[in-house]
Write a protein that holds these residues in place. Sequence first.
Motif, PDB file in Angstrom:
ATOM      1  N   UNK A 153      10.524   1.511  -9.315  1.00 30.95           N
ATOM      2  CA  UNK A 153      10.361   0.196  -9.925  1.00 30.95           C
ATOM      3  C   UNK A 153      11.519  -0.667  -9.419  1.00 30.95           C
ATOM      4  N   UNK A 154      11.199  -1.685  -8.599  1.00 28.78           N
ATOM      5  CA  UNK A 154      12.258  -2.460  -7.948  1.00 28.78           C
ATOM      6  C   UNK A 154      12.413  -3.863  -8.528  1.00 28.78           C
ATOM      7  N   UNK A 173       7.133  -4.591  -9.902  1.00 26.69           N
ATOM      8  CA  UNK A 173       6.915  -4.265  -8.491  1.00 26.69           C
ATOM      9  C   UNK A 173       7.333  -2.823  -8.235  1.00 26.69           C
ATOM     10  N   UNK A 174       6.423  -2.059  -7.658  1.00 29.89           N
ATOM     11  CA  UNK A 174       6.730  -0.700  -7.229  1.00 29.89           C
ATOM     12  C   UNK A 174       6.865  -0.687  -5.710  1.00 29.89           C
ATOM     13  N   UNK A 210       0.846  -1.196   0.000  1.00 27.45           N
ATOM     14  CA  UNK A 210       0.000   0.000   0.000  1.00 27.45           C
ATOM     15  C   UNK A 210       0.880   1.244   0.000  1.00 27.45           C
ATOM     16  N   UNK A 211       0.515   2.225  -0.826  1.00 30.27           N
ATOM     17  CA  UNK A 211       1.288   3.462  -0.903  1.00 30.27           C
ATOM     18  C   UNK A 211       2.521   3.365  -1.779  1.00 30.27           C
ATOM     19  N   UNK A 212       2.653   2.268  -2.530  1.00 30.34           N
ATOM     20  CA  UNK A 212       3.853   2.071  -3.356  1.00 30.34           C
ATOM     21  C   UNK A 212       3.862   2.950  -4.597  1.00 30.34           C
ATOM     22  N   UNK A 213       2.677   3.448  -5.007  1.00 27.67           N
ATOM     23  CA  UNK A 213       2.600   4.289  -6.197  1.00 27.67           C
ATOM     24  C   UNK A 213       1.919   3.633  -7.380  1.00 27.67           C
TER      25      UNK A 213
END
Length: 257
Positions: free
Chosen positions: A229-230, A223-224, A42-45
Amino acid sequence: MNNEHPVLSTHGLSIRFGGHVAVNNVNCEFRPGTLTAIVGPNGAGKTTYFNLMSGQLPPTSGTVRLYGQDVTHLGAPQRTKRGIGRAFQLTNLFPNLTVLENVRLAVQSRAGLGLNMTSMWASHVELIEKAEHFLHVTALTERRHELASALSHGDKRKLEIAILLALEPDIFMFDEPTAGMSVDEVPVVLDLIHHIKAQGDKTILLVEHKMDVVRSLADRIIVLHNGYLVADGDPAEVMASPIVQEAYLGTGMADHV
């Protein structure tokens, strides 16, 4: 359509709200015939990134390209006309129109006839049949004459998908399509996404928290985390990667996405 070239891409895409960078320098490409799941805490964008790509938000920096053309400064309606279809947050239902009338308007718009409700539908039998078809595939035929405002949460989501299908976009963007749905309603939506994917020429982007849904649909996961972007790649490899496990506070993705 050549799968070698991205349909949609972002380059150095960032957005800042005051001192908070919600999406940070994201470079990503999306090709036809693929379904990419976008996941993260949550809140990752994730939704903000969706909003930047669909034109609901202007970036602080970076570009969005559609078929290689810079569309960064185009709004959501212009991007929709060029082939981007956004479910649930871009699509607005007309609450005081019936289910069928909502889909009729989308079919009418796709046919280039505008949104004039006084258009003589009797002279456009093929368009009416198309609208009925989209109600059938979304299991809404029996509710065709109900007002959109009277639908359950799940049926409203199905109606939004029917409208999206009627617009016939090249790019489908689904933001948590099964959220708030009953157990019985979820398979209808997942089957529809499977059907769109099976066509082989559509680009599908999916923000989803339920990893069983991601596993059943995704060709690729990005994955954000904190706007970055990780990870980007094959679903099994991405879910097993140390950086992703760390992004989820050191715990397994399957339990917390």
